[in-house]
Design a protein around this motif. Sequence first.
Motif, PDB file in Angstrom:
ATOM      1  N   VAL A  74       0.855  -1.183   0.000  1.00 19.73           N
ATOM      2  CA  VAL A  74       0.000   0.000   0.000  1.00 19.73           C
ATOM      3  C   VAL A  74       0.890   1.232   0.000  1.00 19.73           C
ATOM      4  O   VAL A  74       1.753   1.388   0.858  1.00 19.73           O
ATOM      5  N   ASN A  75       0.663   2.115  -0.961  1.00 17.69           N
ATOM      6  CA  ASN A  75       1.481   3.326  -1.146  1.00 17.69           C
ATOM      7  C   ASN A  75       2.933   2.968  -1.421  1.00 17.69           C
ATOM      8  O   ASN A  75       3.820   3.163  -0.593  1.00 17.69           O
ATOM      9  N   ALA A  76       3.159   2.480  -2.616  1.00 17.95           N
ATOM     10  CA  ALA A  76       4.509   2.078  -3.028  1.00 17.95           C
ATOM     11  C   ALA A  76       5.399   3.270  -3.357  1.00 17.95           C
ATOM     12  O   ALA A  76       6.607   3.091  -3.571  1.00 17.95           O
TER      13      ALA A  76
ATOM     14  N   ILE B 181       0.089  -0.154  -4.889  1.00 18.27           N
ATOM     15  CA  ILE B 181      -0.786   1.001  -5.059  1.00 18.27           C
ATOM     16  C   ILE B 181       0.069   2.263  -5.015  1.00 18.27           C
ATOM     17  O   ILE B 181       0.910   2.424  -4.127  1.00 18.27           O
ATOM     18  N   THR B 182      -0.143   3.173  -5.963  1.00 17.77           N
ATOM     19  CA  THR B 182       0.527   4.470  -5.950  1.00 17.77           C
ATOM     20  C   THR B 182      -0.520   5.578  -5.974  1.00 17.77           C
ATOM     21  O   THR B 182      -1.659   5.375  -6.400  1.00 17.77           O
ATOM     22  N   ASP B 183      -0.106   6.767  -5.556  1.00 23.79           N
ATOM     23  CA  ASP B 183      -1.018   7.913  -5.544  1.00 23.79           C
ATOM     24  C   ASP B 183      -1.216   8.508  -6.927  1.00 23.79           C
ATOM     25  O   ASP B 183      -2.297   8.993  -7.251  1.00 23.79           O
ATOM     26  N   THR B 184      -0.147   8.503  -7.751  1.00 26.43           N
ATOM     27  CA  THR B 184      -0.200   9.182  -9.044  1.00 26.43           C
ATOM     28  C   THR B 184       0.256   8.261 -10.165  1.00 26.43           C
ATOM     29  O   THR B 184       0.971   7.278  -9.939  1.00 26.43           O
ATOM     30  N   ASN B 185      -0.125   8.632 -11.381  1.00 23.93           N
ATOM     31  CA  ASN B 185       0.302   7.861 -12.547  1.00 23.93           C
ATOM     32  C   ASN B 185       1.807   7.938 -12.752  1.00 23.93           C
ATOM     33  O   ASN B 185       2.429   6.980 -13.221  1.00 23.93           O
TER      34      ASN B 185
END
Length: 304
Positions: A68-70, A89-93
């Motif tokens: 989670v949040n890589a 999972i990342t926040d942005t592309n």
Amino acid sequence: MKNEIGTGIADAEVLSEICEVIRTTSKADYGKIIEQRATYPWIYHLAEVRSNIVEWLPINREDAVLEVNAECGALSETLLEKADCLTYITDTNLQREIVELRLKKNVPDYEKKDVTGYTGKFADIERELGKYNVIILCGVIGYASQMLAEKADDPYRTLIEILKRHLKPGGSIVMADGNRLGLKYLAGCQEDHYGGYFNGIHDYAGCEGYRTFTRKEYQKIFTEAGLPELQFYYPYPDYKFPSVIYSDEYLPKEGELNDNRRNIDRDRYMFFNELSAYNTLIAEGLFQEFSNSFLLIASERGTN
């Protein structure tokens, strides 16, 4: 003591530069690039020492791992080298592009691996997630209130309860994060996210959006979320750049904790000699309570 390296937030421009470096250079050159750039985002995202926090974990090739949040994949490479199935999972592309590049370029036999990446808010992605043997939360739990679909009385416990539903039988959640009573904050380090002094020690009075917890508080969160089987570890100097990880079975000895001036991202004061203070805490059996960071492996009772 003024920080000689300097500070900086990894905005889109910096991340774009990092992406291009990863695209065009070898991993063997990351060290030279860090020396040339000499700013916190480059150290944080490219330093090899970052992976120490997960490299030692008992993750097998057959395990399915969720990260989670890589962020930019500083841990993802090591996780995929250990397991053949990784969901991140990342926040942005842009972060996702960086992670994909790193995995494809740096992980042996990448084409034989099962890799899935998601981008966006955790609450929107959660319904797409499967079941995992290991779920990694590195610097994540403090953002729980921003990750949930609805407001919760205890967002930290609620986040763990949600993630628990995605554990396979016998699975575990691995959490690494700061200790708001960490000795370095007492000694004059600024708080990691707000940049003030003693934010965590004052229980984040006036601060909203992020927090860390004490050993007892983490224990309460995970136990009440249904994961009472807890193993605490103590990354030193902290969980972001750990050079050694202690356990309740292998605690530091007096004189060992002498690498205390590594405050890369912010300026700091030095109110007292941390080595001497650590020696006192060790002698009194209090090191665990004042460790700068924790690594916690949590599972249901009887599964470890």
